[in-house]
Structures are given as C-alpha cells and as structure tokens.
Write a protein that holds these residues in place. Structure first.
Motif, PDB file in Angstrom:
ATOM      1  N   GLU A   1       0.827  -1.202   0.000  1.00 19.48           N
ATOM      2  CA  GLU A   1       0.000   0.000   0.000  1.00 19.48           C
ATOM      3  C   GLU A   1       0.867   1.259   0.000  1.00 19.48           C
ATOM      4  OE1 GLU A   1      -2.476  -0.279   3.394  1.00 19.48           O
ATOM      5  OE2 GLU A   1      -3.615  -2.017   2.674  1.00 19.48           O
ATOM      6  N   LEU A   2       1.944   1.252   0.778  1.00 21.86           N
ATOM      7  CA  LEU A   2       2.832   2.411   0.846  1.00 21.86           C
ATOM      8  C   LEU A   2       3.488   2.664  -0.510  1.00 21.86           C
ATOM      9  CD1 LEU A   2       4.505   1.712   4.315  1.00 21.86           C
ATOM     10  CD2 LEU A   2       2.576   3.218   3.826  1.00 21.86           C
ATOM     11  N   LEU A   3       3.895   1.608  -1.181  1.00 15.46           N
ATOM     12  CA  LEU A   3       4.478   1.750  -2.513  1.00 15.46           C
ATOM     13  C   LEU A   3       3.466   2.346  -3.485  1.00 15.46           C
ATOM     14  CD1 LEU A   3       6.287  -1.698  -2.555  1.00 15.46           C
ATOM     15  CD2 LEU A   3       7.461   0.495  -2.788  1.00 15.46           C
ATOM     16  N   GLN A   4       2.235   1.894  -3.405  1.00 15.22           N
ATOM     17  CA  GLN A   4       1.189   2.410  -4.290  1.00 15.22           C
ATOM     18  C   GLN A   4       0.885   3.872  -4.006  1.00 15.22           C
ATOM     19  OE1 GLN A   4      -2.096  -0.294  -3.703  1.00 15.22           O
ATOM     20  NE2 GLN A   4      -1.038  -2.008  -4.688  1.00 15.22           N
ATOM     21  N   ILE A   5       0.851   4.253  -2.731  1.00 16.63           N
ATOM     22  CA  ILE A   5       0.574   5.643  -2.376  1.00 16.63           C
ATOM     23  C   ILE A   5       1.657   6.563  -2.937  1.00 16.63           C
ATOM     24  CG2 ILE A   5       0.432   7.278  -0.466  1.00 16.63           C
ATOM     25  CD1 ILE A   5      -0.826   4.975   1.185  1.00 16.63           C
ATOM     26  N   ALA A   6       2.924   6.179  -2.765  1.00 13.34           N
ATOM     27  CA  ALA A   6       4.029   7.003  -3.254  1.00 13.34           C
ATOM     28  C   ALA A   6       3.967   7.142  -4.778  1.00 13.34           C
ATOM     29  CB  ALA A   6       5.369   6.401  -2.818  1.00 13.34           C
TER      30      ALA A   6
ATOM     31  N   ARG B   1       1.076   6.574  14.518  1.00 18.12           N
ATOM     32  CA  ARG B   1       1.044   5.669  13.369  1.00 18.12           C
ATOM     33  C   ARG B   1       0.923   6.422  12.042  1.00 18.12           C
ATOM     34  NH1 ARG B   1       0.986   0.374  13.976  1.00 18.12           N
ATOM     35  NH2 ARG B   1       0.801  -0.465  16.078  1.00 18.12           N
ATOM     36  N   ALA B   2       0.111   7.469  12.019  1.00 16.54           N
ATOM     37  CA  ALA B   2      -0.046   8.232  10.783  1.00 16.54           C
ATOM     38  C   ALA B   2       1.262   8.916  10.398  1.00 16.54           C
ATOM     39  CB  ALA B   2      -1.158   9.266  10.940  1.00 16.54           C
TER      40      ALA B   2
ATOM     41  N   PHE C   1       7.440   6.783   5.893  1.00 17.85           N
ATOM     42  CA  PHE C   1       7.794   5.758   4.926  1.00 17.85           C
ATOM     43  C   PHE C   1       7.398   6.175   3.506  1.00 17.85           C
ATOM     44  CE2 PHE C   1       7.637   2.353   8.423  1.00 17.85           C
ATOM     45  CZ  PHE C   1       9.015   2.385   8.567  1.00 17.85           C
ATOM     46  N   VAL C   2       6.223   6.749   3.352  1.00 18.24           N
ATOM     47  CA  VAL C   2       5.793   7.207   2.027  1.00 18.24           C
ATOM     48  C   VAL C   2       6.743   8.279   1.511  1.00 18.24           C
ATOM     49  CG1 VAL C   2       3.970   8.407   0.751  1.00 18.24           C
ATOM     50  CG2 VAL C   2       3.367   6.587   2.356  1.00 18.24           C
ATOM     51  N   ASP C   3       7.179   9.171   2.403  1.00 24.58           N
ATOM     52  CA  ASP C   3       8.078  10.238   1.980  1.00 24.58           C
ATOM     53  C   ASP C   3       9.423   9.682   1.518  1.00 24.58           C
ATOM     54  OD1 ASP C   3       8.657  13.192   1.820  1.00 24.58           O
ATOM     55  OD2 ASP C   3      10.268  12.564   3.169  1.00 24.58           O
ATOM     56  N   LEU C   4       9.961   8.691   2.223  1.00 30.09           N
ATOM     57  CA  LEU C   4      11.221   8.085   1.788  1.00 30.09           C
ATOM     58  C   LEU C   4      11.073   7.449   0.406  1.00 30.09           C
ATOM     59  CD1 LEU C   4      12.464   6.458   5.118  1.00 30.09           C
ATOM     60  CD2 LEU C   4      13.610   8.280   3.848  1.00 30.09           C
ATOM     61  N   LEU C   5       9.946   6.804   0.177  1.00 29.84           N
ATOM     62  CA  LEU C   5       9.692   6.226  -1.143  1.00 29.84           C
ATOM     63  C   LEU C   5       9.565   7.317  -2.205  1.00 29.84           C
ATOM     64  CD1 LEU C   5       7.078   3.524  -0.090  1.00 29.84           C
ATOM     65  CD2 LEU C   5       9.449   3.101  -0.778  1.00 29.84           C
TER      66      LEU C   5
ATOM     67  N   SER D   1      15.634   7.948  20.720  1.00 26.03           N
ATOM     68  CA  SER D   1      15.232   7.900  19.323  1.00 26.03           C
ATOM     69  C   SER D   1      13.987   7.035  19.137  1.00 26.03           C
ATOM     70  CB  SER D   1      16.389   7.345  18.474  1.00 26.03           C
ATOM     71  OG  SER D   1      16.018   7.218  17.129  1.00 26.03           O
ATOM     72  N   ARG D   2      13.942   5.898  19.807  1.00 26.55           N
ATOM     73  CA  ARG D   2      12.760   5.041  19.728  1.00 26.55           C
ATOM     74  C   ARG D   2      11.542   5.728  20.336  1.00 26.55           C
ATOM     75  NH1 ARG D   2      14.591  -1.235  20.981  1.00 26.55           N
ATOM     76  NH2 ARG D   2      15.890  -1.471  19.117  1.00 26.55           N
ATOM     77  N   GLY D   3      11.793   6.626  21.280  1.00 26.99           N
ATOM     78  CA  GLY D   3      10.705   7.322  21.941  1.00 26.99           C
ATOM     79  C   GLY D   3       9.926   8.254  21.035  1.00 26.99           C
ATOM     80  N   ILE D   4      10.428   8.502  19.822  1.00 22.12           N
ATOM     81  CA  ILE D   4       9.698   9.334  18.879  1.00 22.12           C
ATOM     82  C   ILE D   4       8.372   8.674  18.506  1.00 22.12           C
ATOM     83  CG2 ILE D   4       9.732  10.387  16.581  1.00 22.12           C
ATOM     84  CD1 ILE D   4      12.819  10.429  16.818  1.00 22.12           C
ATOM     85  N   PHE D   5       8.412   7.366  18.327  1.00 20.62           N
ATOM     86  CA  PHE D   5       7.208   6.653  17.883  1.00 20.62           C
ATOM     87  C   PHE D   5       6.679   5.638  18.894  1.00 20.62           C
ATOM     88  CE2 PHE D   5       9.307   7.872  13.871  1.00 20.62           C
ATOM     89  CZ  PHE D   5       8.260   8.522  13.242  1.00 20.62           C
TER      90      PHE D   5
END
Length: 381
Positions: free
Chosen positions: A5-10, A46-47, A53-57, A262-266
């Motif tokens: 889905e992420l690949l498709q969105i990008a 989560r959003a 991830f979409v932005d990196l793609l 760093s993990r505390g971001i998410f």
C-alpha cells in the motif's frame, strides 16, 4: 500498514513507478511487516510513521527520475573526502559540527538527509520547502521525545550523519535502533551492505550536483561506518579517516540511552537491557573489523583523536584536523568555530546520566569485551 500500500501511495502521489534499484524492497517489506507485528508504536504516531515511509519512497522516485533525465549526475566525482567514524558517543558529533561550521567543507545537512530529492516543478528544487518540512518534523520529534535534545539533537541546517540518508535503502544497521523490530534486526545483521553503500554514493553525487558550485572537500560522519571501511575505500577516491576514541565503558550506556530516546519518537517501549546486550556484540564486532582493516591497510591515512581533547580543547583538535587534511585554517574559520562552541556549550540541553548497570551490564563486562581495542588505543582512551 502494508508495504504494498505504501508503494502504491508514493507512486500515485508522484505519477512515477521507478524507485531506483530494487534491492531496497526486501528490507523495506520486512521492516514494515516487523513493525506491525513486533513494535509498540503509539496509536497517535502511526499516521506520522506511515507518512515517513511514504516520503522516503517519494524521495527515491524523484531521485530516479532526476537521474534518468540528467545522466551527468552519475559522472560527479567525490574526491578525497574526510570521513569521521568511531564508536558512538565519542565526541564525533561535536567535531563534525565544529568543522562544518567553517564553511570549508561540504557536509550533509539534516534536511538533505531527510529530503535529498528535488521537488519537481519547483524553483531551485524546492530547497526552502524541503528545509521547512524538516524543521516541522524536528519540532514534532522533540514534542514526542524531548530526550532527543539531550542525547543527539537534530537540527535541520546542521551537519548530520549519513545513517539518516541511508534509511532510504532499508539496509542500514541504524534502522534497528530506530524501531524495536527484532526480526528486521536479525536480517540486517547478515544482510549484504553493498546496495546501501552504492545508493549512498549515488545520492551524495546527486546532492553535489544540486549544489552546483565548485565542490569543496566532503566531510562525512557516521559511527555505523566502523568496520565497514572497505565499502568506503572502494567507492571514494582516496578517502581519509578520522577516528575518535573514548572508553567503551562510557560509550555503551550512553549510546543505549540515546537510542531509547530515538525510539521514543514513535514508541513508549524502553527495553534498554535487551538492546544493550545486542549493542555490545555489534559494537565490539565492528571495532574488531576496524582494527583488522587498519592492519591490512597501513597505507591509508587515519587520524586518531581522543574524546577528552575534542571536549576540552576543540580548537587544538581542529588545527590537527586541518593539518591532516592539508587545508589552511583561516581567521574566519577560527571565528566560526569559536562561535559554534559558544552557542553549543556542553550540557546545553541538559546532562544525560547513565551507567553500565542502567543497561543491565557492568563496567567489567564491557571492559573485557573491548580489551583488544582499549589495549591498542590506550593512549587515546
């Protein structure tokens, strides 16, 4: 969150389908699945993670399009860069940013590692838009994990490590520190890093091409390069290395604390004992490989520096680096370094407190694991 889905969105957002080399897909799909199955991501984050991830793609798609349209990018030359590598938490960040403040070097700014691709159809590739986007992310990040400011503050226009750029390869060991995803960590420990370093160099050439001016010497920094030096010597023309040293008894608890921030971001999960036990093996193995590499390559230029000198006598250390690099240290550069140090005193954002016991270890255990290193570099530790 599904990888497909992420690949498709990008692709839908950009109208593009070429993500560049396909070797990122295995790590990407595994990481996304592992995060869904294993990581304690906060619901309210989560959003934001999905968008990351979409932005990196998206960055990959735009870069691939630029590379196809401008084949001269691949012909850019990266000549004799300075590369700072070390165990984490050894003063390398201070050294990197002091040197970067002089304007004598090309560095990867944090905004460039996060937004390395030009925005299509926007003047100058959307530089101001890219910087502002990273500033916004930076502000959000510190709201989620204020401890990031204490451990390793990230600022959009300051020099930053390549690990944030290499996140787009999904083959970089720093990623397992960002998310608690054990199955991905197991995979990355044995994965071939060749594609990650190939992509890194291609993006550095892309950024140099974007700069457009006669290139200054590159200054890179990433503790994750420790033990991976052959990848760098094979891809860069005459690289020179700077290694900062500190007692591992201090480094291991410190880096564990920083990674938890760093993990505390998410995520709210703090499993520092489990992480530190893995980190001990990972870092000691990296240092052993580094020392073996040095023994095999005595002709390669390496400058060793002590953490205590970087912290207490930054200007003298900078003079040593400039001598090593064969660059004149101008009055303007000295003034910039003094200004950086004045603006960034030790403990500016608070003092981190940590010990071996905090991460489920002991000073003796850490010292024993790193005994080969501490014996070889006792004059710097």
């Amino acid at each position: 969150m599904k990888a497909s889905e992420l690949l498709q969105i990008a692709s839908a957002r950009t109208g593009l389908s070429d993500f560049g080399p396909d070797d990122f897909r295995d790590g990407f799909c595994l990481l996304v699945e592992a995060i869904d199955r294993e990581s304690a991501i906060r619901e309210d984050c989560r959003a934001q993670l999905r968008e990351k991830f979409v932005d990196l793609l998206t960055q990959r798609l735009w870069f691939a399009a630029d590379l196809a349209a401008h084949p001269e990018i691949a012909r850019e030359q990266i000549r004799s860069p300075l590369i700072i590598l070390s165990l984490p938490r050894t003063g390398s960040t201070k050294l990197h940013r002091m040197l970067g403040s002089t304007g004598n070097f090309q560095t990867l700014k944090f905004w460039q590692t996060m937004k390395f691709a030009r925005v299509p159809g926007v003047s100058d590739g959307g530089v101001s838009q890219r910087i502002q986007n990273v500033r916004d992310y930076e502000a959000w990040m510190y709201e989620q994990s204020p401890d990031m400011l204490v451990g390793h503050p990230l600022h959009a226009e300051e020099p930053e490590e390549e690990c944030y750029l290499m996140e787009a390869t999904y083959r970089h060991p720093a990623i397992f520190g960002m998310y608690d995803a054990p199955s991905f960590a197991a995979w990355i420990a044995q994965a071939d890093m060749t594609p990650a370093y190939d992509y890194l160099v291609s993006v550095v050439k892309y950024l140099q091409w974007q700069n457009g001016s006669p290139p200054k010497p590159w200054l890179f920094k990433d503790p994750n390069h420790l033990g991976q030096e052959d990848f760098l010597t094979e891809r860069y023309d005459n690289p020179r290395f700077i290694v900062t040293h500190r007692d591992p008894v201090k480094c291991v608890p410190s880096v564990t604390s920083t990674v938890m921030a760093s993990r505390g971001i998410f995520s709210d999960l703090d499993n520092r004992h489990m992480f530190a036990s893995k980190m001990l093996g990972h870092l000691s193995g990296a240092m052993d490989r580094h020392m073996d590499w040095r023994a095999r390559n005595p002709h390669i230029q390496v400058l060793d520096l002590a953490f205590r000198d970087v912290v207490k006598d930054g200007l003298s250390v900078v003079r040593t680096v400039y001598d090593f690099a064969g660059i004149d240290l101008s009055p303007g550069a000295l003034s910039a370094i003094r200004g950086w140090e004045a603006d960034n005193p030790k403990g500016k954002h608070g003092e981190a407190k940590y010990s071996a016991e905090d991460v489920g270890s002991t000073d003796v255990e850490i010292a024993n694991i790193f005994s080969r290193y501490t014996t070889a570099f006792k004059d710097y530790i």
